[in-house]
Design a protein around this motif. Structure first.
Motif, PDB file in Angstrom:
ATOM      1  N   ASP A   1      93.770  61.811  51.746  1.00 51.92           N
ATOM      2  CA  ASP A   1      94.920  62.299  52.510  1.00 51.92           C
ATOM      3  C   ASP A   1      94.757  61.798  53.947  1.00 51.92           C
ATOM      4  O   ASP A   1      94.071  62.406  54.762  1.00 51.92           O
ATOM      5  N   VAL A   2      95.413  60.682  54.252  1.00 50.42           N
ATOM      6  CA  VAL A   2      95.195  60.022  55.541  1.00 50.42           C
ATOM      7  C   VAL A   2      95.743  60.849  56.696  1.00 50.42           C
ATOM      8  O   VAL A   2      95.291  60.719  57.831  1.00 50.42           O
ATOM      9  N   ILE A   3      96.696  61.729  56.430  1.00 47.90           N
ATOM     10  CA  ILE A   3      97.239  62.569  57.502  1.00 47.90           C
ATOM     11  C   ILE A   3      96.134  63.419  58.127  1.00 47.90           C
ATOM     12  O   ILE A   3      96.151  63.710  59.323  1.00 47.90           O
ATOM     13  N   GLN A   4      95.144  63.780  57.340  1.00 47.92           N
ATOM     14  CA  GLN A   4      94.052  64.619  57.828  1.00 47.92           C
ATOM     15  C   GLN A   4      92.794  63.826  58.157  1.00 47.92           C
ATOM     16  O   GLN A   4      91.797  64.405  58.573  1.00 47.92           O
ATOM     17  N   ALA A   5      92.820  62.503  57.967  1.00 48.79           N
ATOM     18  CA  ALA A   5      91.621  61.679  58.151  1.00 48.79           C
ATOM     19  C   ALA A   5      91.553  61.147  59.581  1.00 48.79           C
ATOM     20  O   ALA A   5      92.519  60.561  60.070  1.00 48.79           O
ATOM     21  N   PRO A   6      90.434  61.325  60.288  1.00 51.16           N
ATOM     22  CA  PRO A   6      90.293  60.743  61.632  1.00 51.16           C
ATOM     23  C   PRO A   6      90.303  59.218  61.572  1.00 51.16           C
ATOM     24  O   PRO A   6      89.578  58.624  60.780  1.00 51.16           O
ATOM     25  N   ARG A   7      91.144  58.608  62.416  1.00 54.23           N
ATOM     26  CA  ARG A   7      91.233  57.149  62.474  1.00 54.23           C
ATOM     27  C   ARG A   7      91.237  56.714  63.936  1.00 54.23           C
ATOM     28  O   ARG A   7      91.652  57.459  64.828  1.00 54.23           O
ATOM     29  N   SER A   8      90.791  55.485  64.183  1.00 55.87           N
ATOM     30  CA  SER A   8      90.788  54.946  65.547  1.00 55.87           C
ATOM     31  C   SER A   8      92.217  54.911  66.082  1.00 55.87           C
ATOM     32  O   SER A   8      93.133  54.438  65.409  1.00 55.87           O
ATOM     33  N   THR A   9      92.392  55.396  67.309  1.00 58.66           N
ATOM     34  CA  THR A   9      93.736  55.639  67.833  1.00 58.66           C
ATOM     35  C   THR A   9      94.443  54.403  68.373  1.00 58.66           C
ATOM     36  O   THR A   9      95.660  54.433  68.566  1.00 58.66           O
ATOM     37  N   GLY A  10      93.725  53.324  68.652  1.00 62.36           N
ATOM     38  CA  GLY A  10      94.394  52.178  69.259  1.00 62.36           C
ATOM     39  C   GLY A  10      95.050  52.584  70.570  1.00 62.36           C
ATOM     40  O   GLY A  10      94.461  53.267  71.414  1.00 62.36           O
ATOM     41  N   SER A  11      96.309  52.198  70.747  1.00 68.50           N
ATOM     42  CA  SER A  11      97.031  52.476  72.000  1.00 68.50           C
ATOM     43  C   SER A  11      97.918  53.707  71.920  1.00 68.50           C
ATOM     44  O   SER A  11      98.702  53.958  72.835  1.00 68.50           O
ATOM     45  N   ILE A  12      97.797  54.485  70.852  1.00 68.80           N
ATOM     46  CA  ILE A  12      98.752  55.566  70.633  1.00 68.80           C
ATOM     47  C   ILE A  12      98.609  56.695  71.651  1.00 68.80           C
ATOM     48  O   ILE A  12      99.504  57.529  71.805  1.00 68.80           O
ATOM     49  N   LEU A  13      97.489  56.730  72.411  1.00 72.35           N
ATOM     50  CA  LEU A  13      97.274  57.797  73.395  1.00 72.35           C
ATOM     51  C   LEU A  13      97.771  57.426  74.792  1.00 72.35           C
ATOM     52  O   LEU A  13      97.727  58.257  75.698  1.00 72.35           O
ATOM     53  N   LYS A  14      98.228  56.198  74.984  1.00 69.62           N
ATOM     54  CA  LYS A  14      98.617  55.760  76.333  1.00 69.62           C
ATOM     55  C   LYS A  14      99.711  56.613  76.968  1.00 69.62           C
ATOM     56  O   LYS A  14      99.653  56.889  78.175  1.00 69.62           O
ATOM     57  N   PRO A  15     100.741  57.055  76.214  1.00 70.55           N
ATOM     58  CA  PRO A  15     101.760  57.905  76.860  1.00 70.55           C
ATOM     59  C   PRO A  15     101.198  59.195  77.443  1.00 70.55           C
ATOM     60  O   PRO A  15     101.731  59.712  78.421  1.00 70.55           O
TER      61      PRO A  15
END
Length: 766
Positions: free
Chosen positions: A330-344
């Motif tokens: 269940d990827v929705i609950q799996a920690p994954r590298s965020t890339g640029s998604i935290l920039k905002p």
């Protein structure tokens, strides 16, 4: 007197025995009647079945019902216990008739049990003996005092055997007829009413003729008693028996599995909208087939209604039934590298605290911070970029510069406050890479955070999205302020869309604030979007962590995101918050507050905290000779007729790259000879940056490689004299690059131009 004493003693004994018997009778029935494991059942918001998981004892036994559908109720009472509503748990006439029949046949041919007694038998699950029958009769009368007739009927129908490993009405309705018990026809209800009478002897695979005969006989009895209209009867007897058990629905299987782990054996009414969920799953299947060509096997999609704070679609992955590596995650609950998604979020914090204005120029030049040398995705540098544009284009170097200015510990704390629960290590562990994917987060947490940003503009509480109806919401300690959120969304709704069209020119296309992310090594592709109605999160990649060159957020997750929004109802854009912003004059070229030398300005709405930001440092009042080829000092002995002018001038390295993309930019002309030194240093090292730690690569022959140093100068025609550790090396003109092979250790590099200006930097070779 003796007789009275004897009678009194007997009365006491009788009274005592009566109290004991009454006490035993009052407490003979266990508080919890049934002790069986139940299947985990998950429905959508309208209680339409999404899926279920079998009970731990291998039985399809749904959690007990609270009510009994009218058709099955009438069929069951007519077939099993016609006097159900008139007796107190035991029917003496039925018991007497059964005793006579069994005595006459010299074997048990009838039990005379009421539905209440059968309920007790199902609960006790003991061998059928005369002693057990007496206990059933006693408990049955006690059960009638505890529960209503409707409750007793629902208990029986929830635990009655229906053949094989199917127990209870709900499981039987879905397994045999493929729909809920509320939708059973008369024929289907009659079939299920006669099955518990002998489930081992009569079921779908054997005894079909006997089953059909019993069903039709029951239907005829209902017709004769006026409970079944003739037209319904004729339709019912024409219905065939089902052939094979139906598989249970497999909608939102990853959500069902999640509830199986967290709420095992319960009946869960989720917030999912089944229609939307099925559309999302079909869309995911289509895109997955496309991505499979590039060996990209997994995908997750989460849709949150930000007005109600409810999850309406939960697609944890694709191909649930395939036993391939990664498909069960269940990827929705799996920690994954965020890339640029935290920039905002970084852009938000700096706006909110007054560290920058929306269009403040940020450096986009080569940097090396203690060995950390980030690159933009396109491997190009633009010198200087407005903050809003840097966010919309997801440029890495300006983001790292912003985080360095804001502070990693502060940003780390903020991310934890807004609910990113997987960021558990210390700020020093992540460092500046925190903004480029150095941390891991789940699609659930990230989409929730974006949803809360949107919810702040709707003036609604910011909480974690709900998957179950009637569950308490988790209050997040960190909240978003609408003013800064408005400015963030205003920037990221300008992100170029995958279809590469001018969406503003098409009235039917709704504005969407969205952001993508791509992790290091092309392992994770993210896209999250927000409208005033929905927040959508998409992840594409391989759950096993394999990187693929095609795994780029804008090219994979981005198109999926917009396809999801095309399915969802659209909404008008957010209204700009009122009473928050103040007017300020802002330099048009630098994005800073207007300084006294800025000529072109705009009056913009900014947050009050922005009033404390720095005034434009890039406009200077300079005195030029008449032909504007030289700067001069006033009262200079060699001065010619002069003019005073405001000039936009960037630091040398910024300028070096900026002018390549902005042909309108004019560098400051040099000073006229003999008129003093520059007030601004005209040169700057591009590489190495101060205190950089550098590892020289080995060449093919095994020897140590070279270090290429580079310098930018505002006057391209000047001559630069190079010195390493106070030792003269050489001179350059036009292109100021030099290859060196310094020994390990600390070094000092100095450059002197023909005007005598000097610049130095220190670096370490490891």
């Amino acid at each position: 007197m003796k007789i009275r004493r004897s009678i009194s003693r007997k009365q006491k004994v009788i009274l005592g025995c009566s109290i004991i018997l009454l006490t035993w009778y009052a407490f003979c029935l266990p508080r919890q009647l049934f002790h069986f494991p139940y299947s985990t059942v998950v429905t959508d918001r309208n209680e339409e079945l999404l899926g279920a998981r079998i009970a731990s004892d291998g039985q399809w036994r749904f959690p007990p019902r609270q009510t009994t559908p009218d058709k099955i109720k009438q069929c069951l009472i007519e077939f099993e216990d016609r006097h159900f509503y008139r007796h107190w748990g035991v029917n003496p006439l039925a018991i007497g008739r059964a005793f006579y029949q069994n005595l006459k046949e010299k074997r048990i041919v009838s039990g005379g049990s009421t539905l209440t007694m059968q309920t007790i038998r199902l609960a006790r699950n003991e061998p059928r003996t005369f002693g057990e029958k007496i206990i059933e009769m006693i408990w049955a009368t006690r059960l009638e005092f505890r529960y209503s007739k409707e409750k007793i009927l629902s208990l029986y129908i929830s635990h009655a055997p229906f053949g094989g490993n199917v127990v209870g009405l709900d499981a039987a309705a879905w397994r045999y007829f493929g729909h809920s018990a509320e939708d059973l026809s008369w024929a289907e209800s009659a079939t299920l009413a006669v099955l518990p009478n002998a489930p081992a002897m009569i079921h779908l695979s054997k005894g079909r003729k006997a089953l059909l005969a019993k069903r039709n006989r029951l239907l005829k009895q209902l017709l004769a008693k006026g409970k079944l209209p003739l037209s319904d009867y004729e339709l019912a007897i024409s219905e065939p028996l089902p052939d094979e058990p139906h598989p249970l629905p497999q909608v939102a299987p990853y959500l069902v599995s999640r509830f199986y782990q967290e709420k095992n054996g319960e009946y869960n009414v989720s917030t999912i909208d089944k229609s939307t969920q099925k559309q999302i799953e079909e869309l995911a299947e289509r895109w997955s087939n496309e991505f499979n060509r590039s060996d990209i096997r997994n995908m997750a999609i989460l849709v949150i209604d930000i007005r109600t704070n409810q999850v309406v679609a939960y697609c944890g992955n694709v191909h649930f039934t395939r036993q391939k590596q990664g498909n069960q995650v269940d990827v929705i609950q799996a920690p994954r590298s965020t890339g640029s998604i935290l920039k905002p979020f970084l852009y938000y914090t700096m706006l909110q605290e007054g560290s920058l204005l929306p269009h403040t120029l940020l450096p986009d030049i080569p940097i090396n911070i203690n060995g950390f040398a980030p690159q933009n995705f396109n491997l190009h540098f633009e010198g200087a970029v407005p903050a809003s544009e840097a966010l919309a284009r997801s440029l890495n170097i300006p983001s790292v510069t912003m985080l360095q200015q804001y502070g990693v510990p502060k940003f780390h704390h903020f991310l934890q406050q807004i609910g990113l629960k997987t960021i558990t290590r210390s700020p020093s562990h992540y460092g500046l890479s925190l903004i480029l994917g150095g941390a891991e987060a789940t699609l659930w947490d990230v989409t929730n955070a974006y949803a809360n940003m949107g919810r702040s503009l709707l003036k609604q509480p910011q909480t974690s999205a709900r998957l179950l109806l009637n569950t308490p919401e988790t209050i997040l300690p960190g909240t978003f302020e609408p003013g800064a959120v408005w400015q963030v969304f205003d920037a990221i709704k300008e992100v170029n869309r995958p279809e590469e069209i001018d969406w503003k020119a098409i009235p039917s296309m709704q504005p969407i604030a969205w952001k993508t992310g791509t992790s290091y090594g092309f392992r994770d592709a993210w896209a999250v979007g927000v409208t005033p109605r929905y927040a959508v999160g998409v992840w594409v990649g391989n759950a096993t962590g394999e990187g693929k060159p095609e795994l780029i957020g804008a090219r994979t997750a981005g198109p999926v995101l917009f396809d999801v929004f095309n399915i969802l109802p659209s909404a008008h854009w957010f209204e700009r918050p009122t009473g928050i912003f103040v007017e300020a004059e802002v330099c048009r070229e630098s994005g800073h507050l207007k300084s006294r030398f800025c000529a072109d300005t705009d009056t913009l709405l900014i947050l009050p905290a922005g009033l404390k930001t720095e005034a434009c440092p890039y406009h200077h009042l300079v005195t030029l000779s008449a032909d504007e080829t030289h700067r001069v000092y006033e009262n200079c002995a060699n001065a010619e007729p002069t003019i005073r002018k405001s000039w936009f001038s960037l630091p040398p390295v910024w300028e070096w790259y900026y002018k390549q993309h902005h042909p309108e930019y004019k560098p400051l002309p040099p000073f006229k000879a003999g008129c003093g030194e520059a007030s601004l240093l005209p040169m700057q090292f591009i590489y190495p940056s101060p205190n950089a730690r550098i590892k020289l690569p080995k060449q093919l022959d095994g020897s140590r490689g070279f270090l290429t140093v580079e310098l930018a100068h505002s006057n391209p025609n000047t001559i630069i004299f190079w010195h390493l550790d106070n030792t003269y090396l050489t001179q350059t003109q036009d292109f100021h690059k030099l290859s060196l092979q310094p020994a390990p250790g600390k070094h000092s590099l100095t450059a002197v131009d023909s005007e005598g200006n000097t610049v130095s930097t220190t670096f370490f070779i490891e």
